[in-house]
Write an enzyme that holds these catalytic residues in place. Structure first.
Site, PDB file in Angstrom:
ATOM      1  N   SER A 163       0.353  -0.947   0.325  1.00  0.00           N
ATOM      2  CA  SER A 163       0.035  -0.068   0.294  1.00  0.00           C
ATOM      3  C   SER A 163       0.507   1.219  -0.090  1.00  0.00           C
ATOM      4  O   SER A 163       0.103   2.389  -0.067  1.00  0.00           O
ATOM      5  CB  SER A 163      -1.362  -0.176   1.088  1.00  0.00           C
ATOM      6  OG  SER A 163      -1.844  -1.026   0.954  1.00  0.00           O
ATOM      7  N   LYS A 192       0.468   3.538  -2.841  1.00  0.00           N
ATOM      8  CA  LYS A 192      -1.228   4.466  -2.691  1.00  0.00           C
ATOM      9  C   LYS A 192      -0.817   5.500  -3.380  1.00  0.00           C
ATOM     10  O   LYS A 192      -1.892   5.945  -3.947  1.00  0.00           O
ATOM     11  CB  LYS A 192      -2.095   3.898  -1.822  1.00  0.00           C
ATOM     12  CG  LYS A 192      -2.845   2.255  -2.230  1.00  0.00           C
ATOM     13  CD  LYS A 192      -3.147   1.553  -0.318  1.00  0.00           C
ATOM     14  CE  LYS A 192      -3.855   0.400  -0.635  1.00  0.00           C
ATOM     15  NZ  LYS A 192      -3.852  -0.693   0.203  1.00  0.00           N
ATOM     16  N   TYR A 250      -4.327  -2.954 -10.375  1.00  0.00           N
ATOM     17  CA  TYR A 250      -3.602  -2.566  -8.261  1.00  0.00           C
ATOM     18  C   TYR A 250      -2.869  -4.508  -7.829  1.00  0.00           C
ATOM     19  O   TYR A 250      -1.853  -3.700  -7.085  1.00  0.00           O
ATOM     20  CB  TYR A 250      -4.956  -2.740  -7.637  1.00  0.00           C
ATOM     21  CG  TYR A 250      -5.130  -2.695  -6.560  1.00  0.00           C
ATOM     22  CD1 TYR A 250      -4.427  -1.570  -5.419  1.00  0.00           C
ATOM     23  CD2 TYR A 250      -5.357  -3.685  -5.477  1.00  0.00           C
ATOM     24  CE1 TYR A 250      -4.300  -1.324  -4.298  1.00  0.00           C
ATOM     25  CE2 TYR A 250      -5.352  -4.356  -4.410  1.00  0.00           C
ATOM     26  CZ  TYR A 250      -4.899  -2.727  -3.130  1.00  0.00           C
ATOM     27  OH  TYR A 250      -4.577  -2.832  -2.903  1.00  0.00           O
ATOM     28  N   TYR A 259      -4.636   3.647   7.765  1.00  0.00           N
ATOM     29  CA  TYR A 259      -5.674   3.345   7.841  1.00  0.00           C
ATOM     30  C   TYR A 259      -6.397   3.842   8.834  1.00  0.00           C
ATOM     31  O   TYR A 259      -6.607   5.177   9.487  1.00  0.00           O
ATOM     32  CB  TYR A 259      -5.655   1.698   7.104  1.00  0.00           C
ATOM     33  CG  TYR A 259      -5.235   0.986   6.572  1.00  0.00           C
ATOM     34  CD1 TYR A 259      -5.867   1.313   5.420  1.00  0.00           C
ATOM     35  CD2 TYR A 259      -3.805   0.550   7.424  1.00  0.00           C
ATOM     36  CE1 TYR A 259      -4.545   1.413   4.227  1.00  0.00           C
ATOM     37  CE2 TYR A 259      -2.940  -0.125   5.627  1.00  0.00           C
ATOM     38  CZ  TYR A 259      -3.235  -0.238   4.381  1.00  0.00           C
ATOM     39  OH  TYR A 259      -2.480  -0.316   3.843  1.00  0.00           O
ATOM     40  N   VAL A 299       1.107  -3.457   3.464  1.00  0.00           N
ATOM     41  CA  VAL A 299       1.371  -5.165   4.578  1.00  0.00           C
ATOM     42  C   VAL A 299       2.953  -5.377   4.318  1.00  0.00           C
ATOM     43  O   VAL A 299       2.769  -6.005   4.798  1.00  0.00           O
ATOM     44  CB  VAL A 299       0.458  -5.710   4.332  1.00  0.00           C
ATOM     45  CG1 VAL A 299      -1.751  -5.321   5.064  1.00  0.00           C
ATOM     46  CG2 VAL A 299       0.066  -6.153   2.408  1.00  0.00           C
TER      47      VAL A 299
HETATM   48  N1  GLU Z   1      -1.999  -5.743  -1.656  1.00  0.00           N
HETATM   49  C1  GLU Z   1      -2.821  -5.114   0.060  1.00  0.00           C
HETATM   50  C2  GLU Z   1      -4.254  -5.445  -0.460  1.00  0.00           C
HETATM   51  O1  GLU Z   1      -4.499  -5.495  -1.209  1.00  0.00           O
HETATM   52  C3  GLU Z   1      -2.291  -4.011   0.038  1.00  0.00           C
HETATM   53  C4  GLU Z   1      -2.593  -3.738   1.605  1.00  0.00           C
HETATM   54  C5  GLU Z   1      -1.805  -2.935   2.405  1.00  0.00           C
HETATM   55  O2  GLU Z   1      -0.639  -2.993   1.994  1.00  0.00           O
HETATM   56  O3  GLU Z   1      -2.180  -1.811   2.978  1.00  0.00           O
HETATM   57  O4  GLU Z   1      -4.432  -6.110   0.462  1.00  0.00           O
END
Ligand code: GLU
Length: 344
Positions: free
Chosen positions: A100, A103, A227, A279, A297
């Site tokens: 993420s 993003k 993605y 988050y 993550v």
């Molecule tokens: N590829 C992970 C997902 O979509 C990214 C989530 C993250 O890093 O928070 O669950």
């Protein structure tokens, strides 16, 4: 009597020269922009590494099976200043998936490609969810559906907003943008991509739900796949710190000097990071540290100090919210030690 004016003139000249030298050094970008002595930066990074090296709290993400296999004890830190000084500690060159942390960079690309800050407000949303990153409930609860580009729903919507004729073109634009931010080539870690692609039913559900609500702007399967690939781009703590330093430096990579992102888009990206980068722990992070940052993550976090530097950390063990425990603690330590918080 005749010699006096000459001595005065020399003394005045010497003073003027000293003032000039002082002004030259104090206004050099390295010193003018950093309120801290550059020597101390590497030292503080080493301190943070030593302080948390034995911290084993948390656990690797395992909902993407391949992430559970990353050695949990890895721990790397990196700090890059806007004038391109690089400091590292520990496993700063270990290649892990960006997840993420990608993003905000794809959100930045969307701003740039559309040349319009309103694009994210209108087509994705910019409010924090207060819910987990992969929440389906958030899509149902919020009027904007995709909510913001830093949660999974909004991130897939952002991917779908990158103008492209094909999924290949869409992904290559995203990858190239990440590379320009980093100032180096990057590669997808294929095992992690395949592992997530085989197990991402939750994200698939979100992508199709967005389609139902008219809030995804390409084929949902294509947006989901691009993605997933974007999340599997390999980075290191050093690379993340450089990408963050590009944001800190008004969109200009500190080494290549390329204006990767137009300066006017940088505050928008940093605002998203401050309000939604952690988050459902974003409020707590802003409260404790007060820096725009983004977690993933894979265990990576990058925090940006506008006009000064970026600091990144990598440690695979995560807390319940999906944020790396040691990476968070190490960055918080560095920030407090150097007085970097924006609201101090
Ligand atoms: N590829 C992970 C997902 O979509 C990214 C989530 C993250 O890093 O928070 O669950």
């Amino acid at each position: 009597m005749k010699a006096t004016p000459c001595f005065i003139t020399l003394a005045v000249l010497r003073k003027m020269a000293l003032v000039l030298v002082f002004l030259l050094f104090s206004t050099h970008p390295a010193w003018a922009r950093l309120s801290v002595d550059a020597d101390i930066l590497g030292q503080v990074l080493q301190e943070a590494h030593a302080l948390f090296a034995d911290d084993t709290e948390g656990a690797n993400a395992d909902y993407i099976p391949e992430l559970a296999r990353v050695p949990s004890e890895l721990f790397g830190l990196a700090l890059v200043t806007v004038d391109g000084q690089v400091f590292i500690a520990g496993d700063a060159d270990y290649d892990f998936t960006i997840q993420s942390v990608s993003k905000p960079f794809t959100a930045a690309l969307v701003l740039q490609e559309h040349d319009d800050p309103e694009i994210l407000v209108e087509k994705v949303g910019v409010e924090p969810t207060g819910l987990p990153f992969n929440s389906v409930l958030a899509v149902e609860l919020h009027a904007s559906r995709s909510v913001n580009p830093l949660v999974n729903a909004g991130a897939m919507a952002a991917v779908s907003l990158v103008p492209a004729e094909s999924d290949m073109e869409r992904f290559s634009k995203i990858k190239q943008f990440h590379e320009a931010m980093a100032g180096q080539e990057l590669s997808v870690i294929e095992e992690v991509y395949r592992s997530e692609a085989a197990t991402n039913q939750g994200n698939r559900a979100i992508a199709h739900l967005l389609k139902k609500y008219g809030r995804i702007y390409a084929d949902p399967e294509e947006a989901l796949d691009v993605y997933t690939r974007q999340c599997a781009i390999g980075v290191t703590a050093r690379v993340l710190a450089m990408m963050g330093a590009t944001l800190a430096n008004g969109g200009v990579n500190p080494i290549s000097k390329e204006q990767v992102l137009e300066a006017r888009h940088v505050p928008k990206v940093l605002a998203l990071m401050l309000t939604a980068g952690f988050y459902d722990e974003s409020g707590r992070w802003a409260y404790d540290v007060g820096l725009p940052a983004k977690t993933g993550v894979g265990g990576g976090i990058v925090a940006v100090v506008p006009g000064k530097l970026a600091v990144a950390a990598f440690s695979p063990r995560l807390n319940q919210a999906g944020n790396s425990v040691r990476a968070m603690r190490a960055i918080e330590y560095v920030s407090q030690r150097l007085g970097l918080g924006l609201f101090q």
